[in-house]
Every structure is written in C-alpha cells, then in structure tokens.
Design a protein around this motif. Structure first.
Motif, PDB file in Angstrom:
ATOM      1  N   GLU A  84      35.709  39.338  45.602  1.00  0.00           N
ATOM      2  CA  GLU A  84      35.719  38.626  44.278  1.00  0.00           C
ATOM      3  C   GLU A  84      37.077  38.350  43.923  1.00  0.00           C
ATOM      4  O   GLU A  84      37.356  37.246  43.334  1.00  0.00           O
ATOM      5  CB  GLU A  84      35.582  39.654  43.236  1.00  0.00           C
ATOM      6  CG  GLU A  84      33.783  40.030  43.239  1.00  0.00           C
ATOM      7  CD  GLU A  84      33.077  39.020  42.648  1.00  0.00           C
ATOM      8  OE1 GLU A  84      33.582  38.020  42.166  1.00  0.00           O
ATOM      9  OE2 GLU A  84      31.811  38.878  42.590  1.00  0.00           O
ATOM     10  N   ALA A  85      38.216  38.871  44.215  1.00  0.00           N
ATOM     11  CA  ALA A  85      39.538  38.444  43.796  1.00  0.00           C
ATOM     12  C   ALA A  85      40.002  37.438  44.874  1.00  0.00           C
ATOM     13  O   ALA A  85      40.950  37.002  44.530  1.00  0.00           O
ATOM     14  CB  ALA A  85      40.375  39.993  44.143  1.00  0.00           C
ATOM     15  N   THR A  86      39.153  37.398  45.925  1.00  0.00           N
ATOM     16  CA  THR A  86      39.786  36.264  46.817  1.00  0.00           C
ATOM     17  C   THR A  86      39.101  34.949  46.460  1.00  0.00           C
ATOM     18  O   THR A  86      39.893  33.824  46.800  1.00  0.00           O
ATOM     19  CB  THR A  86      39.269  36.614  48.124  1.00  0.00           C
ATOM     20  OG1 THR A  86      39.972  38.016  48.662  1.00  0.00           O
ATOM     21  CG2 THR A  86      39.917  35.456  49.304  1.00  0.00           C
ATOM     22  N   LEU A  87      37.928  34.921  45.956  1.00  0.00           N
ATOM     23  CA  LEU A  87      37.339  33.668  45.628  1.00  0.00           C
ATOM     24  C   LEU A  87      38.038  32.627  44.462  1.00  0.00           C
ATOM     25  O   LEU A  87      38.688  33.650  43.382  1.00  0.00           O
ATOM     26  CB  LEU A  87      36.004  33.794  45.182  1.00  0.00           C
ATOM     27  CG  LEU A  87      35.097  34.534  46.174  1.00  0.00           C
ATOM     28  CD1 LEU A  87      33.614  34.695  45.597  1.00  0.00           C
ATOM     29  CD2 LEU A  87      34.963  33.951  47.291  1.00  0.00           C
ATOM     30  N   PRO A  88      38.072  31.567  44.339  1.00  0.00           N
ATOM     31  CA  PRO A  88      38.672  30.913  43.163  1.00  0.00           C
ATOM     32  C   PRO A  88      38.215  31.694  41.790  1.00  0.00           C
ATOM     33  O   PRO A  88      36.934  31.499  41.937  1.00  0.00           O
ATOM     34  CB  PRO A  88      38.287  29.101  43.406  1.00  0.00           C
ATOM     35  CG  PRO A  88      38.059  29.572  44.965  1.00  0.00           C
ATOM     36  CD  PRO A  88      37.490  30.611  45.321  1.00  0.00           C
ATOM     37  N   PRO A  89      38.700  31.727  40.857  1.00  0.00           N
ATOM     38  CA  PRO A  89      38.263  32.078  39.801  1.00  0.00           C
ATOM     39  C   PRO A  89      37.349  31.440  39.044  1.00  0.00           C
ATOM     40  O   PRO A  89      36.410  32.006  37.984  1.00  0.00           O
ATOM     41  CB  PRO A  89      39.788  32.025  38.631  1.00  0.00           C
ATOM     42  CG  PRO A  89      40.560  30.857  39.198  1.00  0.00           C
ATOM     43  CD  PRO A  89      40.298  31.172  40.850  1.00  0.00           C
ATOM     44  N   SER A  90      37.123  30.019  39.279  1.00  0.00           N
ATOM     45  CA  SER A  90      35.851  29.267  38.550  1.00  0.00           C
ATOM     46  C   SER A  90      34.711  28.939  39.689  1.00  0.00           C
ATOM     47  O   SER A  90      33.929  28.519  38.825  1.00  0.00           O
ATOM     48  CB  SER A  90      36.543  27.832  38.230  1.00  0.00           C
ATOM     49  OG  SER A  90      37.629  28.010  37.131  1.00  0.00           O
ATOM     50  N   LEU A  91      34.875  29.983  40.765  1.00  0.00           N
ATOM     51  CA  LEU A  91      33.808  29.592  41.456  1.00  0.00           C
ATOM     52  C   LEU A  91      32.802  30.925  41.494  1.00  0.00           C
ATOM     53  O   LEU A  91      33.216  31.916  41.576  1.00  0.00           O
ATOM     54  CB  LEU A  91      34.176  29.514  42.923  1.00  0.00           C
ATOM     55  CG  LEU A  91      33.152  29.301  44.047  1.00  0.00           C
ATOM     56  CD1 LEU A  91      32.567  27.793  44.018  1.00  0.00           C
ATOM     57  CD2 LEU A  91      33.664  29.501  45.465  1.00  0.00           C
ATOM     58  N   PRO A  92      31.450  30.505  41.101  1.00  0.00           N
ATOM     59  CA  PRO A  92      30.695  31.788  41.072  1.00  0.00           C
ATOM     60  C   PRO A  92      30.355  32.487  42.344  1.00  0.00           C
ATOM     61  O   PRO A  92      30.428  31.569  43.475  1.00  0.00           O
ATOM     62  CB  PRO A  92      29.344  31.173  40.631  1.00  0.00           C
ATOM     63  CG  PRO A  92      29.631  29.811  39.841  1.00  0.00           C
ATOM     64  CD  PRO A  92      31.071  29.427  40.688  1.00  0.00           C
TER      65      PRO A  92
END
Length: 464
Positions: free
Chosen positions: A180-188
């Motif tokens: 979760e913390a790795t994914l772009p903040p706006s990407l579900p």
C-alpha cells in the motif's frame, strides 16, 4: 505514537530536492503532545515559482539552520513513531535523501493519508489535501506552508483513525509485506492487483484520463511495480500523477516492442523520452529526362512515385546511392549526388563510365541503371514472424512485404491460412518507422534467419 510531517522544498525532484521548511506534530491518537517547526537553509537558490507557491524566498531562509544542524532533532523527534504524511512517499523520500547526504540512515514505518482516505472515505473526486479538507470541513490555514499543511493533516488523520473499519485498514497498511505505501497515492490498489503477469504494454493515466507514459514488459505487473520503487526524479513525478493503469496483452516480447512503439507515437506521452520523433520517410525512385537518360533520385516518400527503396533520412539515401554508383558504375550527377555540374567529379566515386562527358552511350548507361534497379528489387523480401499469441489457442504474427512493415495480428490456431491474402484479413495495420525497422532487424539478427511466408503457410507449430 505518530509524527505527522509536512515539508516544503526547492522543488527539484527527489534527489535534487532540498528542504526549506519542516513541521512535525507528535500525535498520540487523541491529541498533539509536541510540535517542532522550523525554516531550513537549503544552501541553494529557491526557484521563483516555488517562492510564488509557498511564499518562502531566499531572504527568509538565509539565517535559518541547515538540515545537517537540525538532523539530530528530527531523528529524535520521530524516533519510535510512525511517520504520517499526505502523499507520504514524497516527504519521506526527500528527508531520507537529505539524511543520506550527511551520512545518516532514516528508517521509519509510514502511513499515507491519501491512501488511507481513498480506502476509508471513498467516492471523492479529488484527494489533494486542499480539496479533501474542504469536503470534510477541516480548517486549512497557511496552505503550502509546512505548519499549516501539517496541522490540517493531523485533523484529517484524526478523522481517519475514527472512521468505520479503520482498525483493519490501518493494520493492513502497516503490514511490512503490504504494498500500500509503495503504490502511488492516487492509484487504487485493485487497479494494480488486476494487472496481469504476462507480456504486453501498459498505460499510466493521470486524473483526467490522459496517457502520461507507455511501457512494455514480459511481466506487466512486475515491471509496473518497479516504477514505484524507482526514486529517479522523473519516475517519482510520474507515479505521483498516476491515477489509473490500463494494459494490452501481446503474447511475446517482440509484439510488445512493436505495440509500445506505435502507442508512443500515437499518444506522445509526457514521460516517454524516446521514440517521439516522427521521421519523414524518403523514397529512392527512377525517372527519364528529355535526353532519355535514366536518373536515380530521392525525395519525401509522398513525392517519390513507385519508390524502389525507403529510408528515414536524406543521409541514408545518399549513402545508398553512392554504393549503387560504385557497384554499377553509375554517374553521381545522374544519381543527384552532385547538382548543377556539367560533368561529375565526386571524390568518393571514380567509377562513372562517362555518360556525363559523352564518352558512354545513353543506351549503355541506362542498361547499368536497369541492373541497379533489378538489384534493389531483388533485395526486397516478403516474410512473416510467427509468435505466441495472447492465449494458448492463438498465434501472433508480424507481416513484412517488400521490406516494409505492414503491422501485426492475432489469429486462432485452427484457422486455415492458405495465402498471403488470408493472413492480411487478420492484420492490424501499423506505420513503418525507423524504430520499427530497428526492432525487427535486432530480432531477425538474434533469430539467425527470417521466417519466410511459405513456412507460416505450411507449418502448424508456432515459432517463438
């Protein structure tokens, strides 16, 4: 214990970014128990556009402490706390890089209020701090200053802690194995989870649905994830803008390369730096002048009737014509390698038989031109390259006729193909470009030989 952090920077990406202000609120889940806020001298110039955004200029930070001076305080203040920020990877990675430059490690567990908000407060059009605070009636003063943004993030974080289902979501986000913390903040997360582990191309899209990057991969999901770990300035900016990811399967690496090249030229994505050139093709052609002499010349392909060969620069056309002159004893003047001269005197081509000086007959010269044309045409080939399809019941193919790439296609294995025309029914037409020619040449060199059309029509097993 949590430390809610916001920083202001010089705005030069991650590696070149220097902190100009930092604000940290220590929060125990119920109340703020301590606070640390300070301007920081970045020891470099602050760009005008950053000053316009934050109000922080060079004069304000001139006498402020440097990051190295404040480093012990920041380390102690955040020790044994979970690092919280809006778009946490940005703040965290900038600070981590600042510590690295002075020889210190900075490792903290982290939580992103953007990703938490998307999960616990779904359905909002935007999850930027300003718009989210407006939607949730959170007061936000001194926007784009560290203390104002950090204080608003504390109030947002407080709401997130008390949202229905918060305990489960927080536990999942803090799981060391969670992405979760790795994914772009706006990407579900479900968009990422639905990516395949097969060959193909992928499209990064921003909040407006515009394609900002096109890539290819043998394993789409694995390659996409590698972007999120990459800390290069361009990668970080691109991932922060990414709201959605689409993909197309290709079945093989060769098809993925061809599809990627076509997609880049079609969409011209902001973050693709290569293959954006739209080179105009040139054609070599033949014509007869009033004296009956056959000329070889080149022009833009649209202006070259019945082109004998195609190239993507005037230089390559000239080099090719020079070789023809040397091999067949042609005249540089009548191959348009020398203009506005009565007789040729090309320093690299001493093989002219003298048609320009009247020592060689037009008939003899034209026969040499015809042999050169026959040579050009003899080099042209029709072939296909057969590849794995996107499914076990499908084949893929790449079609080339007269040395010109026509496109690719997909076809079920049980479909009978008896002629070139049968195959063209399944063709997805594409443009022939210098990049495509490079891709095909590289592939054929690795294969060792071309897969001719006849082999496709007679063999039933695919070549990969």
């Amino acid at each position: 214990m949590y430390t809610v952090v916001d920083i202001e920077t010089t705005g030069n990406g991650i590696k070149g970014n220097k902190v100009t202000e930092i604000s940290i609120f220590k929060y125990d889940g119920y109340a703020v128990v301590d606070e640390f806020t300070s301007l920081i001298n970045p020891e470099c110039e602050i760009p005008y556009f950053i000053t316009g955004l934050t109000g922080i200029d060079n004069q304000m930070v001139r006498d402020a402490p440097t990051f190295e001076t404040l480093a012990p305080t920041i380390l102690e203040f955040t020790k044994d706390c979970i690092f919280v920020a809006h778009s946490v990877n940005f703040d965290y990675n900038v600070l981590k890089n600042e510590f690295k430059e002075i020889g210190l490690d900075f490792v903290r567990k982290k939580l992103c209020t953007v990703r938490l908000s998307r999960r616990l407060f779904p359905g909002y059009h935007s999850y930027s701090l300003g718009k989210l605070c407006t939607s949730l009636d959170i007061p936000l003063k001194d926007r784009h200053r560290a203390r104002g943004d950090a204080q608003a993030t504390v109030l947002l974080f407080q709401k997130l802690l008390r949202a229905p289902g918060a305990e489960k979501v927080f536990k999942m986000f803090l799981n060391a194995r969670s992405q979760e913390a790795t994914l772009p903040p706006s990407l579900p997360k479900d968009v990422f989870e639905n990516l395949p582990t097969k060959p193909g191309i992928y499209y990064f899209k921003n909040a407006r649905g515009k394609i900002i990057y096109v890539g290819k991969a043998i394993n789409i999901k694995k390659r996409v994830l590698s972007h999120f770990y990459d800390k290069a300035n361009k990668e970080v900016r691109m991932c922060r803008e990414t709201n959605h990811i689409d993909f197309e399967l290709s079945g093989s690496n060769l098809l993925a390369l061809l599809m990627e090249s076509a997609a880049i030229k079609k969409h011209y994505p902001e973050y693709n730096s290569s293959q954006k050139r739209n080179l105009r093709p040139y054609g070599i052609f033949c014509y007869e002048d009033r004296k009956g002499i056959l000329h070889l010349a080149f022009n833009h392909l649209k202006m070259a009737p019945n082109a004998l060969a195609t190239f993507y620069s005037p230089t390559n056309c000239r080099l090719y014509l020079e070789e023809l002159c040397k091999i067949f004893g042609l005249c540089p003047k009548y191959c348009h390698l020398q203009e506005n001269v009565n007789t040729c005197n090309h320093y690299r081509i001493p093989t002219c038989g003298g048609v320009c000086r009247g020592t060689e007959s037009i008939r003899e010269y034209n026969e040499k031109v015809q042999r050169a044309i026959a040579h050009i045409r003899s080099k042209k080939t029709d072939f296909i390259i057969r590849q794995k399809g996107r499914t076990p019941t499908e084949d893929a193919f790449v079609l080339v006729r007269n040395d010109t790439y026509l496109g690719y296609g997909f076809i079920e294995k049980d479909v009978a193909i008896n002629s070139f025309e049968d195959l063209e029914t399944f063709l997805l037409p594409q443009k022939d470009t210098v990049e495509v020619q490079g891709i095909l040449t590289s592939f054929l060199n690795k294969m060792g030989e071309k897969t001719l059309v006849e082999s496709y029509l007679t063999e039933s097993s695919p070549q990969t």
